[in-house]
Structures are given as C-alpha cells and as structure tokens.
Scaffold this motif. Structure first.
Motif, PDB file in Angstrom:
ATOM      1  N   GLN A  64       0.553  -1.192  -0.139  1.00  0.00           N
ATOM      2  CA  GLN A  64      -0.156   0.107   0.210  1.00  0.00           C
ATOM      3  C   GLN A  64       1.212   1.472  -0.028  1.00  0.00           C
ATOM      4  N   VAL A  65       0.459   2.019  -1.217  1.00  0.00           N
ATOM      5  CA  VAL A  65       1.155   3.249  -1.583  1.00  0.00           C
ATOM      6  C   VAL A  65       1.030   4.577  -0.788  1.00  0.00           C
ATOM      7  N   TYR A  66       0.835   5.436   0.848  1.00  0.00           N
ATOM      8  CA  TYR A  66       0.083   6.335   0.453  1.00  0.00           C
ATOM      9  C   TYR A  66       1.141   7.558  -0.114  1.00  0.00           C
ATOM     10  N   LEU A  67       0.605   7.638  -1.298  1.00  0.00           N
ATOM     11  CA  LEU A  67       1.024   8.502  -1.985  1.00  0.00           C
ATOM     12  C   LEU A  67       1.472   9.662  -2.037  1.00  0.00           C
ATOM     13  N   ARG A  68       1.194  10.826  -1.245  1.00  0.00           N
ATOM     14  CA  ARG A  68       1.311  12.445  -0.263  1.00  0.00           C
ATOM     15  C   ARG A  68       2.579  11.746   0.011  1.00  0.00           C
ATOM     16  N   SER A  69       2.968  10.286   0.720  1.00  0.00           N
ATOM     17  CA  SER A  69       4.016  10.359   1.631  1.00  0.00           C
ATOM     18  C   SER A  69       5.328   9.418   1.445  1.00  0.00           C
ATOM     19  N   PHE A  70       4.862   9.177   0.261  1.00  0.00           N
ATOM     20  CA  PHE A  70       6.002   7.630  -0.848  1.00  0.00           C
ATOM     21  C   PHE A  70       7.142   8.194  -0.797  1.00  0.00           C
ATOM     22  N   ALA A  71       7.102   9.300  -1.829  1.00  0.00           N
ATOM     23  CA  ALA A  71       8.578  10.166  -2.387  1.00  0.00           C
ATOM     24  C   ALA A  71       7.976  11.442  -3.381  1.00  0.00           C
ATOM     25  N   ASP A  72       8.286  12.371  -3.632  1.00  0.00           N
ATOM     26  CA  ASP A  72       8.496  13.364  -4.299  1.00  0.00           C
ATOM     27  C   ASP A  72       8.971  13.835  -5.154  1.00  0.00           C
ATOM     28  N   GLY A  73       8.140  13.484  -6.067  1.00  0.00           N
ATOM     29  CA  GLY A  73       9.996  14.047  -7.819  1.00  0.00           C
ATOM     30  C   GLY A  73       9.839  15.541  -8.188  1.00  0.00           C
TER      31      GLY A  73
END
Length: 543
Positions: free
Chosen positions: A32-41
C-alpha cells in the motif's frame, strides 16, 4: 533522492505461480502506497506519481507483487484525498492521467500490478453534483445525495465516524448526510445515476491498464430508506461496526452493487476488487467475497488485535473459517493508513520492534494475500505530530480528544541526507514534519544491514516466493499458552511450521526440521529443538 540502485528481480508479469494466473490476487503480496508520503518527484514537499515511478525498482527488489495507491484524484483536501471532486482525473499535486498511465506501464515491465483506490460512499462537497444540489433542491443532482427538509433537529441520531453528528445544514436550512467529515457528503446509491457514473469510472481506469480497485467503505453506500435511528449508542466494538449501527451500514442492497462491479471486472481478465468491510462479524465480511461479488474483503481482525496469542489465534482461525465458506482467499492486514504503526501498537521501542518482526513472519506465512503498508517494512513507529502541523479531520472533529492518523502518514525515509531523500535537493519542506532521527530508519541504511527490519521482510518475501507452503495451500492453527503455531501445507504437500512466542519467556520448540527464517538472531538451534525467545517467530520446514 537516494543514489542507491535497486535491481529489478524479474521481468515477468508475476513471480509466484498462483500470481501468474488470472487469480493472481489470491496469494499476492500487495504494497500500500500512501501517495502523498511515499516519494516527492518535483520538490514541492508532496509525494507524487513521478516520485513513485522512480521508486518502483525498490518495490520490485523488495519482492511484492502489486501496489495499491491511496486516492490520487482531485480532492478538497479535507480527508487525505478521500473527498473526491473528479473520479476520472488526477490531482495536479500528483501529476496527470499521463503520469498514471506511465506508472502502470513501468510497473508492468517490472512485474508489478497497480491497484487504485475508489471512493463510492461519498464525494467532496466541491464535486459538481453537490454544488448543483446546493444551488437547486429540485435538481437531478440533489437526488444523488441524502437531504432532509429544514427542521430544528437533525433527522435522526446518526453520528459521524470522525466525531459529532452525521448531519450538517445547507445555507437554505436543509440537512445533508455525511458519515465522515462535513466536506464528504454521502452519495445516494438508490439513484441510478450514481451507479452509472461509477461504472464509467471503473472502465475509465481499467482501460488504462490498472489491475483493479481497493473499494473504500464497501460496507456502506446504502442507508436505511426511512432514516430511522440507530438502535444503539455509537460505540463500535473492537473489531468493527455491529448491530448498534444497523441503519447506516451493511444494508442488503449493497451486494447488488458488487455483483455489477464484478461483472465489469470480468470483462478485463486479471483484474480484481478488494473491499474495506469494517464489520464486527467476520461471517458478514466474508459474504462480500462470494464468487459473484468482490474478489476479496479485508480481514481486519489482526489489525485490531492486541499482542496476545489468544487474540491472534482467534483472528487467524475465525478468518480462515469465515472465508472458506464462500471459497475466497483471506486478504490479511496488519497495518494501514488508518491505524497506528505496528511497532507502536505492539509496545514501542525494542519490544514493539521485536513483536512487529515476529508479526511480519506470521502475516507472510498465512494462506491468502498479504497487504503491507508502506514503511512497515522499515519498522517505522507512530510519529507524534505537533498539533499545529496536523491535517487529519479526526483531530479537529474531536476537539483534539483523538490524535488522528497523521502519525502513520509521515513521509518515508529513503536515505541519510537532509530531508531523508523524500524530495530532491533544495525542495520545499515535507507536507508533514519529519521527526528527529528519522534517517536512522532509512532504506539506504537498512538495505545494507543484514539484521534490519527491511532485510527480514525481503528474506521472508523471497522464501514465500520459493515455498508453496507459504501463502498457498492450507493452515492448521493451534496454541499452547502464549505460543501460537500455524502449520502451513502447500498444494504440493510441503509443510512449513510457523511458531510465534508471544509470551515473556523463552520457549523450547521440538523439531527435526530446518530453520528457514527467524525474526531474531538470538534463536538457538540444537539437535532436536529450537529455543525461541520472547516476542519472536520462526519458520521451520518439516523435513
């Protein structure tokens, strides 16, 4: 971002034999990827699709089969993306539809499937439908929500899960229903236009190659048509909603929706639906996974159980029994974006970490699929987020009485540089503050440490891939005091015994088999036994 290179493990569509079939989801490990907290491109301090794409090699290296992404849609921002404005678009904070299509393509090349989150119970109050409903009570859009005429009191005693009443007033005095935040008005699924629009949404994303959907609040959607009071106080049991909330959840009509959605997925071979079904009665949860409904419905019992052999025995046994009645595999869960982190739930510090390691081996051995929450493979604890930085509506709706869920949503630590590699150099501050010492848990550090939590997960996932007895077949559950044993038998007859010591003293486990993996290096092996310390687990092959 980190310069660490994670080589892809495979180029095939999946690595487990069962995962190569159309029913890959039966035994898959889903991350499960919590998108906002996974990686900032792009450096704005918010995780996004570009950042996630750059980290796909890590997920392949880790050994998972699929990733589930929390909502990526344009949102009002009231509840972490679960207040959706447009179901067939991407929030500009995360990118655009082209970015999501590129993510799906990259994932496929690495043998990873992509599952999206869909939110059918409610929309944002900024959704065009709700705006039209507010402007014109007689509009078709008004029929797509739950409105009640002006009156001094709300129509009934229903409460919001986030605190306070489930009804708020419109500027013209009407009441509208929101079982979550006021910014999340509940949709009226008795209006055919709602069902038709969501079917278009499913096809929109399936046409772009996604492998299915996690369905938010799958036990909701329909409410009592007479809006009668709930029969009991709003106090959910330990394991989920029960009969005291009979008018707001688990209405029989909801099963027809999942039959319709299942028929759509059947047109797209290899796709699936997994439902969030937070009901106390596991037999009721399993009904959502009947052969013509959702492919899976989460088994949350372990997620909500204390560290106790009795509680875990009941959690495993009851789920296996309930789901077997409908022929469904069990989707096991120990952590997610709505619950305090494993390490903290199990006691915190060294004790909580030891227990989280042992629980990981239990989870990854059980027959069925396993859902991992991003960061649990790093042993991240719950972070105490300062009140002034909190975003979760639970904190605000409860007047600060409930801490909220921000502490399990703090951005992931990727390396030991300033900002822990979450964003590019020179980026804006992360959307939630990082705690002191977060870099000590970074991927770059743990990937080089043979005793780390990350290494344990990777070894466990590799063994799960190699052994038909792990994740497939059948399981027999037994308990002796504080020691829980799961005897896993694969389709080929191979057997792995999983022993978890949940007590305070070392226990002696009789065995002539091989130690495949232990959650701690302090396990002692002799000719005919294994000395298993407190709060630890071991996988034993039965030679």
């Amino acid at each position: 971002m980190s310069a660490r290179v994670f080589p892809a493990r495979r180029a095939t569509a999946a690595h487990r034999p069962a995962a190569q079939s159309a029913e890959w989801w039966r035994t898959a490990v889903v991350y499960q990827v919590y998108l906002r907290s996974f990686a900032d491109g792009n450096g704005d301090g918010i995780g996004d699709l570009a950042g996630l794409r750059s980290r796909l090699p890590y997920l392949s290296w880790l050994g998972v089969d699929a990733l589930w992404i929390n909502p990526h849609y344009p949102s009002g921002g009231a509840d972490g993306g679960y207040d959706v404005i447009d179901y067939r678009a991407v929030d500009p904070d995360y990118g655009d539809v082209g970015d999501l299509e590129a993510l799906v393509d990259d994932a496929r090349r690495l043998g990873l499937r992509v599952v999206l989150d869909v939110v059918p119970n409610h929309s944002s109050d900024q959704h065009p439908w709700f705006r039209k409903a507010l402007a014109d009570p007689d509009s078709p859009e008004a029929a797509r929500y739950h409105f009640a005429p002006p009156s001094e009191q709300p129509p009934n005693n229903w409460k919001s899960l986030f605190g306070g009443p489930a009804w708020s007033r419109t500027p013209d005095g009407r009441w509208y229903l929101h079982l979550f935040a006021p910014e999340q008005p509940d949709l009226n699924w008795r209006d055919p236009a709602v069902a038709a629009d969501f079917e278009r949404t499913l096809r929109f994303w399936l046409d772009r190659g996604v492998s299915g959907f996690r369905v938010d609040v799958a036990y909701g959607l329909f409410k009592d048509p007479e809006l009668r009071d709930n029969p009991g106080l709003y106090s959910p049991t330990l394991f989920g909603h029960g009969p005291e909330q009979a008018m707001t959840w688990n209405q029989p009509e909801v099963h027809d929706v999942w039959r319709s959605w299942r028929a759509i997925c059947d047109e797209y071979p290899g796709t699936m639906l997994v439902g969030e079904v937070c009901l106390a009665d596991l037999e009721q949860v399993a009904l959502y996974s009947r052969p013509d409904e959702l492919h899976q419905s989460f088994a949350f019992r372990l997620l909500k159980s204390p560290w106790s052999a009795d509680a875990f025995e009941d959690g495993v046994r009851s789920a296996l029994d309930a789901f077997s009645t409908v022929g469904a595999s069990v989707p096991w869960v120990l952590g997610n974006h709505d619950k305090d982190r494993l390490v903290t739930r199990f006691g915190g510090g060294a004790v909580g970490t030891a227990r989280a390691r042992a629980a990981a081996l239990l989870l990854l051995s059980l027959p069925g699929s396993a859902y991992l929450y991003a960061g649990d493979e790093l042993g991240l604890p719950q972070v105490p987020v300062p009140d002034e930085a909190k975003r979760d509506p639970i904190f605000f709706r409860s007047g600060g009485a409930r801490a909220g869920r921000d502490g399990c949503r703090v951005p992931l630590p990727w390396n030991t540089a300033p900002g822990v590699g979450f964003s590019p150099d020179g980026a804006a501050a992360p959307w939630l503050p990082l705690p002191e010492g977060w870099d000590s848990l970074a991927v770059s550090r743990q990937s080089r440490d043979g005793a780390s939590m990350l290494t344990l997960y990777r070894r466990a996932l590799a063994l799960r891939e190699a052994s038909p007895a792990l994740g497939s077949g059948t399981a027999e559950v037994s308990r002796a005091g504080d020691v829980l044993t799961i005897r896993c038998t694969g389709p080929d007859g191979s057997v792995v015994r999983v022993v978890v010591n949940m007590g305070a003293e070392t226990t002696l486990v009789r065995t002539r088999g091989t130690v495949l993996l232990a959650s701690t290096t302090t396990v002692k092996r002799s000719a005919h036994s294994v000395a298993l310390p407190a709060d630890s687990a071991v996988w034993l092959s039965e030679d």
